[in-house]
Scaffold this active site. Structure first.
Site, PDB file in Angstrom:
ATOM      1  N   ASN A   1       0.851  -1.187   0.000  1.00  0.00           N
ATOM      2  CA  ASN A   1       0.000   0.000   0.000  1.00  0.00           C
ATOM      3  C   ASN A   1       0.892   1.244   0.000  1.00  0.00           C
ATOM      4  O   ASN A   1       2.105   1.159   0.121  1.00  0.00           O
ATOM      5  CB  ASN A   1      -0.916   0.000   1.230  1.00  0.00           C
ATOM      6  CG  ASN A   1      -2.224   0.705   0.946  1.00  0.00           C
ATOM      7  OD1 ASN A   1      -2.299   1.588   0.095  1.00  0.00           O
ATOM      8  ND2 ASN A   1      -3.267   0.310   1.664  1.00  0.00           N
ATOM      9  N   HIS A   2       0.266   2.417  -0.148  1.00  0.00           N
ATOM     10  CA  HIS A   2       1.002   3.679  -0.159  1.00  0.00           C
ATOM     11  C   HIS A   2       1.191   4.220   1.255  1.00  0.00           C
ATOM     12  O   HIS A   2       0.273   4.146   2.086  1.00  0.00           O
ATOM     13  CB  HIS A   2       0.248   4.727  -0.992  1.00  0.00           C
ATOM     14  CG  HIS A   2       0.332   4.503  -2.464  1.00  0.00           C
ATOM     15  ND1 HIS A   2       1.296   5.090  -3.244  1.00  0.00           N
ATOM     16  CD2 HIS A   2      -0.430   3.751  -3.288  1.00  0.00           C
ATOM     17  CE1 HIS A   2       1.123   4.716  -4.507  1.00  0.00           C
ATOM     18  NE2 HIS A   2       0.087   3.905  -4.561  1.00  0.00           N
ATOM     19  N   GLU A   3       2.357   4.746   1.501  1.00  0.00           N
ATOM     20  CA  GLU A   3       2.601   5.500   2.727  1.00  0.00           C
ATOM     21  C   GLU A   3       1.853   6.828   2.632  1.00  0.00           C
ATOM     22  O   GLU A   3       1.989   7.565   1.652  1.00  0.00           O
ATOM     23  CB  GLU A   3       4.107   5.743   2.896  1.00  0.00           C
ATOM     24  CG  GLU A   3       4.469   6.663   4.022  1.00  0.00           C
ATOM     25  CD  GLU A   3       4.031   6.137   5.368  1.00  0.00           C
ATOM     26  OE1 GLU A   3       3.219   6.823   6.026  1.00  0.00           O
ATOM     27  OE2 GLU A   3       4.486   5.038   5.743  1.00  0.00           O
TER      28      GLU A   3
ATOM     29  N   LEU B   1       2.120  11.073  -1.613  1.00  0.00           N
ATOM     30  CA  LEU B   1       2.010   9.624  -1.486  1.00  0.00           C
ATOM     31  C   LEU B   1       2.375   8.894  -2.774  1.00  0.00           C
ATOM     32  O   LEU B   1       2.266   7.671  -2.850  1.00  0.00           O
ATOM     33  CB  LEU B   1       0.601   9.227  -1.035  1.00  0.00           C
ATOM     34  CG  LEU B   1      -0.608   9.817  -1.761  1.00  0.00           C
ATOM     35  CD1 LEU B   1      -0.799   9.257  -3.139  1.00  0.00           C
ATOM     36  CD2 LEU B   1      -1.860   9.606  -0.919  1.00  0.00           C
TER      37      LEU B   1
END
Length: 230
Positions: free
Chosen positions: A105-107, A113
């Site tokens: 997933n994205h930070e 992001l």
């Protein structure tokens, strides 16, 4: 176009012939393929990083496997499935078209992001985040356009409804559906579920499976319909 991109596109068009697997493992540091000779890979698939395909596994056109991905014996992926990140799927599973397994997933706690922005504009890194691997048991059916997210474990024999978004674990032989997915039923009563989990028929040899054809062709109404594990 980089050499790696050229190689990936070429092999996608060729369907990853067996003769190329050793060469990829030797010359591309980012690729490690462990593909059984009986696995079927059609044209139009893309395999990246560490991919293990067990005996008689079958991919369909447009599938993308990108990460540390393992498929067990005779598991089928229908067209346009995406498996991204650390994903392990057991034996004899049926994965319907356009299903997504998204383990990374994205930070989101930094100002931007987008990973590409950090790479190309800032010459920096924005590592993806994850809540853990995705693990799917054996004899699991996942319906069309379902999405399985990071850290989820789906138990043996479960069914995931079409379009479901699975954010939490699913128990063995449960039927789960919805957004987010929730258990809406069971395939069998508790005693039958327990007997089937003890049986673990998916670990049998195929000769033994064929010897017990009568068992696989009957409906399970009670524990007397489940054969002995011995």
């Amino acid at each position: 176009m980089t050499l790696q991109t050229f190689v990936e596109r070429s092999l996608s068009l060729l369907g990853y012939p067996a003769a190329t697997h050793g060469l990829l493992n030797r010359y591309l540091d980012s690729t490690e393929l462990d593909i059984d000779p009986t696995a079927r890979i059609p044209i139009g698939c893309l395999l990246r990083r560490r991919i293990e395909l067990g005996p008689y596994t079958r991919l369909s056109r447009g599938c993308v496997l990108d990460g540390d991905v393992t498929l067990g014996r005779r598991t089928n992926l229908e067209p346009a499935c995406d498996l991204v990140g650390d994903v392990e799927i057991g034996k004899y599973c049926a994965i319907a078209r356009e299903t997504t397994f998204q383990q990374t997933n994205h930070e989101t706690s930094q100002p931007s992001l987008q990973i590409r922005f950090y790479d190309e504009v800032l010459d920096s890194d924005l590592p993806p985040t994850a809540d853990g691997p995705i693990t799917v048991g054996s004899d699991v059916w996942i319906g069309t356009r379902a999405t399985i997210l990071s850290g989820v474990t789906i138990g043996d024999g479960a069914i995931i409804g079409a379009g479901a978004v699975v954010t939490d674990d699913v128990e063995p032989y449960a039927v789960a559906a919805g957004v987010p997915a929730e258990r809406i039923g069971w395939r069998f009563p508790g005693e039958i579920r327990e007997r089937l989990l003890e049986l673990e028929w998916w670990e049998w040899s195929e000769d033994r499976i064929r010897e017990n054809r009568d068992f696989f062709e009957r409906e399970l109404h009670g524990t007397e319909d489940v054969i002995s594990a011995g």
